[in-house]
Write a protein that holds these residues in place. Structure first.
Motif, PDB file in Angstrom:
ATOM      1  N   THR A 224       0.821  -1.209   0.000  1.00 30.13           N
ATOM      2  CA  THR A 224       0.000   0.000   0.000  1.00 30.13           C
ATOM      3  C   THR A 224       0.857   1.262   0.000  1.00 30.13           C
ATOM      4  N   ALA A 225       1.879   1.223   0.843  1.00 30.64           N
ATOM      5  CA  ALA A 225       2.680   2.438   1.039  1.00 30.64           C
ATOM      6  C   ALA A 225       3.234   3.020  -0.266  1.00 30.64           C
ATOM      7  N   LEU A 228       0.533   4.771  -2.403  1.00 33.48           N
ATOM      8  CA  LEU A 228       0.006   6.051  -1.940  1.00 33.48           C
ATOM      9  C   LEU A 228       0.735   7.206  -2.620  1.00 33.48           C
ATOM     10  N   LEU A 232      -1.773   6.697  -6.312  1.00 33.29           N
ATOM     11  CA  LEU A 232      -2.588   7.653  -5.562  1.00 33.29           C
ATOM     12  C   LEU A 232      -3.969   7.143  -5.180  1.00 33.29           C
ATOM     13  N   GLY A 233      -4.659   6.501  -6.104  1.00 32.66           N
ATOM     14  CA  GLY A 233      -6.011   6.030  -5.805  1.00 32.66           C
ATOM     15  C   GLY A 233      -7.040   6.864  -6.524  1.00 32.66           C
ATOM     16  N   SER A 247      -6.997   3.362  -8.669  1.00 30.91           N
ATOM     17  CA  SER A 247      -7.192   2.761  -7.365  1.00 30.91           C
ATOM     18  C   SER A 247      -6.675   1.324  -7.403  1.00 30.91           C
ATOM     19  N   LEU A 251      -5.159   0.094  -1.691  1.00 29.33           N
ATOM     20  CA  LEU A 251      -5.433   1.501  -1.404  1.00 29.33           C
ATOM     21  C   LEU A 251      -6.859   1.694  -0.904  1.00 29.33           C
ATOM     22  N   GLY A 255      -8.035   3.181   2.541  1.00 29.19           N
ATOM     23  CA  GLY A 255      -8.880   4.369   2.551  1.00 29.19           C
ATOM     24  C   GLY A 255     -10.185   4.154   3.303  1.00 29.19           C
TER      25      GLY A 255
END
Lengths: 298, 295
Positions: A224-225, A228, A232-233, A247, A251, A255
């Motif tokens: 995930t890190a 981000l 970005l998503g 996405s 993520l 979120g």
């Protein structure tokens, strides 16, 4: 040496130190219990994690979840992670395509060609395995995202960097398991070294390499890190173009889990279960594909 | 490494002599000759090194065609090293090098001019432990040398070549109805004969055998020895063995190598017709070894 020069050994006192035997039996029993408990604890924790995710995830996981995007307001019920599923498959797919060929090539270099450079490469690989993935994400942000913006591609590059050392290490380990005799047999037939690697060594190591690649894929699926800072998503709509911000399941789980809304948390649990299911499916598929080879990967 | 092949001749046999190896790839090679009974090897002043350590010193040995030459001697005397030098397999070990000359049809195979890949198609090798390719079927194992050695070009009559190689290795009748089965599924003795068939399929002139029976039971050993006896009609055979009885049974000429003292390189002590060497060795070291006083 003849036997008559030997003095006969005194008959061993089989029954004398009964205490010793009892103590050994006692130690044996105690250690068996300790090790069994340790094994049970480990497996128990893993099953607990899986069971908990399954129990929470199944509360919401269903056709609606798999065919919809999240609702505009995260507090609302309903919606799903379809865009994240598509994003995860795309981003991880691209990352796999980027990392596996050079990873296997690097492993061939390390194992088959050896030498000082190869051991340096091998050492650096081990260092890179331990690189925190948020650092990888920050690096890709600095060299790629600043210039080209957030995108699925950027996410895939970050994940490829995470996967690459894992692939190299797993593949190198499997190549080392291939018996040296097979390489010799091939060379002695008048086959070139390159052809020996392609047609004898790699096929023999195939299933082990596939297993290693699947571990790397599973790892990337959950990352995930680094995403981000790169992909970005995008929770609003289905985005299939990897040149745009995307996405991914990880993520979306992140979120939705941190919102504090019950509905969003239910979606996060369902997403977590979906992620596990996808990784499991891939692993089974890979096992079936790689079943014919001989070393590694059972 | 490029492996030029002559058009129209898909088998390495077409390479009639080593000088042909330096010819341009597309020049037609001399017509494929029927194997005339192997080639003669003349090993002169061969010394071999592993890094700084000298493993073998000044070996002089002539290997005649249509004969079985056995090399015997204690562990570490360099028998296998000499064998490996003959088909350039020593080059696969980092730091290994050889000095001296090994003449095959007028060409020194130790020379830099010789392509080891092509050399090995003329000089086949069978190893101590059966090593069939585990991912390949029986058929594919035998065909491996031809398929992999020719950049995927199809060899005409591959079926016939595979069958002939398996027949030569006395394995055909045991595997004819399961050629697609994995080679690793055979018994140890069958696997070793499969490896012999695999080496023969490339149609070499010389067959090097490095303790081919040491991992096999007596019955399988007997099968291999019978096989060696028939193969000597067509091939030059050099066999390294720990087993003196085996050398006595299968070979025409025996060479005895030994290590004079711990840490010294191995040397050739005596070579002669097998019956003579075992009945009346001229060297004390040979006599001590074959009568079991040492080794």
């Amino acid at each position: 040496m003849t036997t008559d020069t030997l003095t006969p050994a005194p008959a061993p006192e089989v029954s004398a130190p009964v205490r010793h035997l009892q103590r050994r039996k006692g130690t044996n029993l105690a250690m068996t219990i300790v090790l069994s408990l340790a094994a049970a604890l480990t497996v128990g924790v893993l099953l607990w994690v899986l069971g908990y995710v399954a129990a929470e995830g199944l509360k919401y996981l269903g056709p609606e979840f798999l065919t919809n995007t999240p609702p505009g307001n995260p507090a609302d019920l309903g919606g799903g992670f379809l865009n994240g599923i598509i994003g995860s498959l795309e981003v991880v797919g691209i990352a796999t395509a980027l990392s596996v060929p050079p990873g296997i090539a690097a492993a061939v270099f390390i194992v088959e060609y050896g030498g000082r450079i190869a051991s340096t490469v091998s050492f650096l690989t081990d260092v890179l395995v331990g690189l925190p993935t948020i650092v990888t994400g920050a690096f890709v942000y600095a060299v790629w995202v600043i210039r080209f913006g957030f995108s699925g591609i950027a996410g895939a590059i970050a994940l490829a960097l995470v996967m690459l050392p894992l692939v190299i290490r797993a593949a190198a380990e499997m190549l080392r398991l291939v018996p040296h005799e097979l390489r010799e047999a091939s060379l002695a037939l008048g086959v070139t070294r390159a052809r020996t690697i392609v047609s004898v060594v790699l096929p023999t190591a195939r299933s082990g390499i596939i297993t290693g690649v699947m571990l790397a894929v599973a790892r990337a699926m959950g990352e995930t890190a680094p995403l981000l800072l790169t992909a970005l998503g995008n929770d609003l709509f289905i985005e299939a173009d990897p040149t745009h911000r995307m996405s991914t399941l990880s993520l979306q789980i992140f979120g939705n889990a941190i919102t504090g809304f019950k509905a969003a948390q239910a979606r996060a649990w369902a997403g977590a279960l979906t992620l596990i299911a996808i990784v499991l499916l891939f692993t089974i598929a890979a096992r079936l594909i790689g079943r014919t080879s001989r070393v590694g990967g059972r | 490494m490029p492996t030029p092949t002559e058009p129209g001749t898909s088998r390495p046999r077409a390479m009639a002599s080593l000088p042909a190896m330096r010819q341009p790839a597309h020049r037609p090679a001399p017509a494929a000759t029927v194997n005339a009974g192997g080639a003669r090897l003349d090993i002169a002043n061969l010394s071999a090194y592993y890094g700084a350590r000298k493993a073998v010193q000044d070996v002089n040995l002539v290997v005649e065609p249509k004969q079985v030459t056995a090399m015997i001697g204690p562990s570490g005397c360099g028998k296998s090293t000499v064998l490996r030098c003959v088909n350039g397999m020593h080059q696969t070990i980092p730091g290994a090098r050889a000095e001296g000359a090994i003449d095959l049809d007028g060409v020194n195979v130790l020379s830099d001019q010789v392509d080891p890949v092509r050399l090995r198609r003329r000089i086949g090798m069978v190893f101590q432990r059966p090593n069939p390719f585990p991912t390949m079927s029986i058929y594919d194992n035998v065909a491996a040398g031809l398929r992999l050695g020719h950049r995927g070009r199809r060899t005409p009559d591959l079926d016939a070549i595979v069958e002939r190689a398996l027949r030569q290795a006395n394995l055909w009748h045991e595997v004819r109805d399961r050629l697609k089965a994995p080679g690793a599924g055979l018994s140890g003795g069958q696997q070793q004969r499969l490896c012999i068939a695999r080496a023969l399929a490339v149609q070499p002139e010389v067959l090097l055998m490095d303790e081919p029976c040491s991992a096999l039971d007596p019955i399988s050993t007997l099968a291999i020895e019978d096989l060696i006896f028939t193969l000597r009609e067509q091939y030059t055979i050099v066999i390294v063995t720990h087993n003196m009885q085996q050398a006595a049974r299968v070979s025409d000429v025996t060479a005895f190598l030994t290590v004079p003292a711990v840490g010294e390189p191995g040397r050739l002590v005596e070579v002669g017709p097998t019956s003579r060497l075992f009945s009346s060795p001229t060297q004390k070291a040979t006599e001590d070894y074959i009568t079991g006083k040492v080794g």
